[in-house]
Design an enzyme around this catalytic site. Structure first.
Site, PDB file in Angstrom:
ATOM      1  N   LYS A  16       4.443   9.196   8.660  1.00 32.62           N
ATOM      2  CA  LYS A  16       4.100   8.670   9.984  1.00 32.62           C
ATOM      3  C   LYS A  16       5.077   9.027  11.112  1.00 32.62           C
ATOM      4  O   LYS A  16       4.971  10.094  11.691  1.00 32.62           O
ATOM      5  CB  LYS A  16       3.927   7.164   9.850  1.00 32.62           C
ATOM      6  CG  LYS A  16       2.944   6.826   8.702  1.00 32.62           C
ATOM      7  CD  LYS A  16       2.026   5.714   8.948  1.00 32.62           C
ATOM      8  CE  LYS A  16       1.014   5.631   7.820  1.00 32.62           C
ATOM      9  NZ  LYS A  16      -0.089   4.792   7.998  1.00 32.62           N
ATOM     10  N   TYR A  55       0.851  -1.182   0.000  1.00 32.89           N
ATOM     11  CA  TYR A  55       0.000   0.000   0.000  1.00 32.89           C
ATOM     12  C   TYR A  55       0.889   1.234   0.000  1.00 32.89           C
ATOM     13  O   TYR A  55       1.792   1.351   0.832  1.00 32.89           O
ATOM     14  CB  TYR A  55      -0.886  -0.016   1.247  1.00 32.89           C
ATOM     15  CG  TYR A  55      -1.794   1.179   1.406  1.00 32.89           C
ATOM     16  CD1 TYR A  55      -2.906   1.334   0.590  1.00 32.89           C
ATOM     17  CD2 TYR A  55      -1.544   2.144   2.376  1.00 32.89           C
ATOM     18  CE1 TYR A  55      -3.735   2.436   0.735  1.00 32.89           C
ATOM     19  CE2 TYR A  55      -2.371   3.243   2.532  1.00 32.89           C
ATOM     20  CZ  TYR A  55      -3.471   3.386   1.703  1.00 32.89           C
ATOM     21  OH  TYR A  55      -4.290   4.477   1.851  1.00 32.89           O
ATOM     22  N   ASP A  71       9.582   2.867   0.062  1.00 34.80           N
ATOM     23  CA  ASP A  71       8.474   3.555   0.722  1.00 34.80           C
ATOM     24  C   ASP A  71       8.600   3.282   2.219  1.00 34.80           C
ATOM     25  O   ASP A  71       8.191   2.239   2.717  1.00 34.80           O
ATOM     26  CB  ASP A  71       7.123   3.065   0.175  1.00 34.80           C
ATOM     27  CG  ASP A  71       5.964   3.794   0.847  1.00 34.80           C
ATOM     28  OD1 ASP A  71       6.211   4.600   1.761  1.00 34.80           O
ATOM     29  OD2 ASP A  71       4.805   3.533   0.456  1.00 34.80           O
TER      30      ASP A  71
HETATM   31  C1  LIG Z   1       3.733   2.256   3.228  1.00 43.31           C
HETATM   32  C2  LIG Z   1       2.740   3.370   3.100  1.00 43.31           C
HETATM   33  N1  LIG Z   1       2.884   4.266   2.114  1.00 43.31           N
HETATM   34  C3  LIG Z   1       2.037   5.302   1.973  1.00 43.31           C
HETATM   35  C4  LIG Z   1       0.974   5.458   2.834  1.00 43.31           C
HETATM   36  C5  LIG Z   1       0.036   6.619   2.665  1.00 43.31           C
HETATM   37  O1  LIG Z   1       0.241   7.534   3.681  1.00 43.31           O
HETATM   38  P1  LIG Z   1      -0.937   8.555   4.075  1.00 43.31           P
HETATM   39  O2  LIG Z   1      -2.012   7.759   4.717  1.00 43.31           O
HETATM   40  O3  LIG Z   1      -0.247   9.529   5.010  1.00 43.31           O
HETATM   41  O4  LIG Z   1      -1.384   9.211   2.840  1.00 43.31           O
HETATM   42  C6  LIG Z   1       0.790   4.541   3.874  1.00 43.31           C
HETATM   43  C7  LIG Z   1      -0.341   4.690   4.822  1.00 43.31           C
HETATM   44  O5  LIG Z   1      -0.671   3.805   5.566  1.00 43.31           O
HETATM   45  C8  LIG Z   1       1.699   3.472   4.008  1.00 43.31           C
HETATM   46  O6  LIG Z   1       1.554   2.570   4.982  1.00 43.31           O
END
Ligand SMILES: Cc1ncc(COP(=O)(O)O)c(C=O)c1O
Length: 465
Positions: free
Chosen positions: A284, A153, A256
């Site tokens: 985060k 994700y 990521d």
């Molecule tokens: C690995 C990863 N990338 C991107 C995102 C997207 O982040 P946001 O919810 O701040 O848009 C998340 C959100 O859970 C994530 O876990």
């Protein structure tokens, strides 16, 4: 940890106020929540407040929070060190669409604490960070396609919502030739076709793909562990092999690190696994819950900004976000917060291990002490497709039953338990383990009752026949 966890807490969950709020909210917010991921129907949780490792809902139910907002709250809710600093800085004004020293300081800290990032830009969410990192990769290489792994994700923009987390694994298509599965309607097919789904931990798959269409591929984006699928771990050497392969084909590697960054280690998963990607995304943990994120990496790649590639955002680098990042990253750099978190995660895992071993259940842990999953299966999963073969119904039943026993993991086996620094305080580890042990008993009893009903039904059917 107590020798045997206290399961004497009577399961109770008051819901009256939250049900009323669900009705009120549903009238004006689809699903009664501001995210599909929080819309749990009648069970939607409406929060009142949090402090440290605890959270209280509108009905006054108190939980050890094991979700920590899907990961961002690394230190604990309402951390005074961060909140006081943010409060002080925000009095100077929040949004100017000009650049403040707080932003420069935040990015200096990202470079210093990560240990490898040379240039970065702030964004407000992880979604924006992955979107911009993909665009930078496309702009730098002049290629259009991006490889992502099934089950990963990367946020809610169109390029990220391909082959994410279907309940029905067959929707992903043939294992050798996966389909570009859009999550929901509204994602143009033309966009979906630019994202190539690949299989995590399968380097042979990746080589075949690169040999076939490497000349069109700008980047591989990878969550270093499948953070959104129980934290499934890389096989030894997977990341190193992927790094070598991407270099061989002139393809960029984007880590990521939205979940893993500043959590697995000060330098995130890149440090933990000993890999130097070309670009990374962070969010985060870098702001302890405040809305701040970043993308960055090698200077040469980032140099497509500002002239050749678009990036902007009215709130990018706003004072609240930048100040939260400054203080949180200073704490991560200067204190033993991460060591505390890792030790607390290890205590939780040791307790869970002894509870499950006593029951003779086949299980394994995935992820990292600070962010771990519990998998019920004989074999350890190595990619998203393996999740289907785990007893995730059992996990989900335990997670739901834990809420009534005063601890709140996500009621979906794909989401790991998140550990924060404040979980080390008081009896929060023991309370979590007591809730887990009691909920496991509840789930196993319910399952035994169900199978004896089914058995009785089958016998009655046989007798009648
Ligand atoms: C690995 C990863 N990338 C991107 C995102 C997207 O982040 P946001 O919810 O701040 O848009 C998340 C959100 O859970 C994530 O876990």
């Amino acid at each position: 940890m107590a020798a045997s966890p206290d399961t004497s807490v009577e399961p109770t969950l008051r819901r009256d106020r939250q049900l009323a709020m669900f009705e009120r909210a549903s009238a004006i917010m689809p699903g009664g929540a501001n995210s599909n991921f929080r819309a749990w129907g009648d069970d939607t949780v409406y929060v009142d407040r949090g402090k440290g490792g605890l959270v209280w809902d509108l009905d006054g139910n108190e939980y050890v929070d094991l979700r920590m907002g899907y990961g961002p709250v690394l230190l604990g809710h309402g951390d005074d060190r961060v909140d006081d600093y943010v409060n002080e800085r925000m009095r100077r004004g929040v949004s100017f669409s000009l650049t403040s020293e707080d932003e420069v300081r935040a990015i200096e800290l990202i470079c210093e604490v990560s240990g490898w990032v040379e240039q970065a830009r702030l964004t407000v969410s992880g979604t924006e960070a992955t979107m911009h990192a993909m665009r930078v990769a496309r702009g730098y290489t002049g290629r259009e396609k991006i490889v992502k792994f099934e089950g990963q994700y990367h946020g809610v923009h169109d390029y990220a919502l391909i082959s994410v987390a279907p309940d029905d694994i067959s929707e992903l298509g043939d294992a050798e030739n996966p389909v570009h599965l859009a999550w929901g309607r509204g994602i143009p097919q033309a966009v979906a076709q630019t994202i190539i789904p690949a299989r995590y931990n399968n380097i042979a798959f990746l080589r075949r793909l690169f040999e076939r269409e490497g000349g069109d591929i700008a980047a591989v984006i990878v969550e270093p562990v499948l953070g959104n699928a129980q934290g499934i771990l890389p096989q030894p050497g997977f990341h190193a092999a992927m790094r070598a392969l991407t270099e061989e084909f002139g393809i960029l590697l984007i880590f990521d690190e939205v979940k893993t960054g500043f959590r697995f280690a000060r330098g995130g998963a890149a440090e933990y696994f000993g890999i130097r990607p070309d670009l990374a995304t962070f969010a985060k943990a870098m702001g302890n819950g405040y809305p701040v994120a970043a993308f960055g990496g090698r200077r040469e790649v980032m140099s497509v900004l500002p002239d050749a590639v678009s990036h902007g955002g009215t709130y990018a680098g706003n004072r609240v976000a930048a100040a939260a990042a400054v203080k949180t990253l200073e704490i991560i750099r200067d204190t033993d917060a991460l060591a505390t978190i890792h030790a607390t995660g290890d205590r939780l895992k040791a307790g869970i291990r002894s509870i499950l071993e006593a029951k003779g259940l086949a299980f394994s842990f995935t992820g990292h002490a600070s962010m771990f999953g519990i998998v019920f299966s004989e074999t350890v999963p190595t990619e998203y497709r393996d999740w289907a073969n785990t007893d995730h119904e059992l996990y989900d039943a335990i997670a739901v039953a834990m809420h009534a026993r005063g601890a709140m993991p996500e009621p979906d086996s794909r989401e790991p338990w998140f550990v924060c620094e404040a979980h080390a305080q008081g009896d929060l580890v023991d309370r979590s383990l007591g809730a887990f042990a009691g909920a496991l008993d509840d789930a196993l009893e319910a399952r035994a009752r169900r199978s004896s009903t089914v058995l009785k039904g089958a016998m009655a059917h046989q007798a009648a026949g």
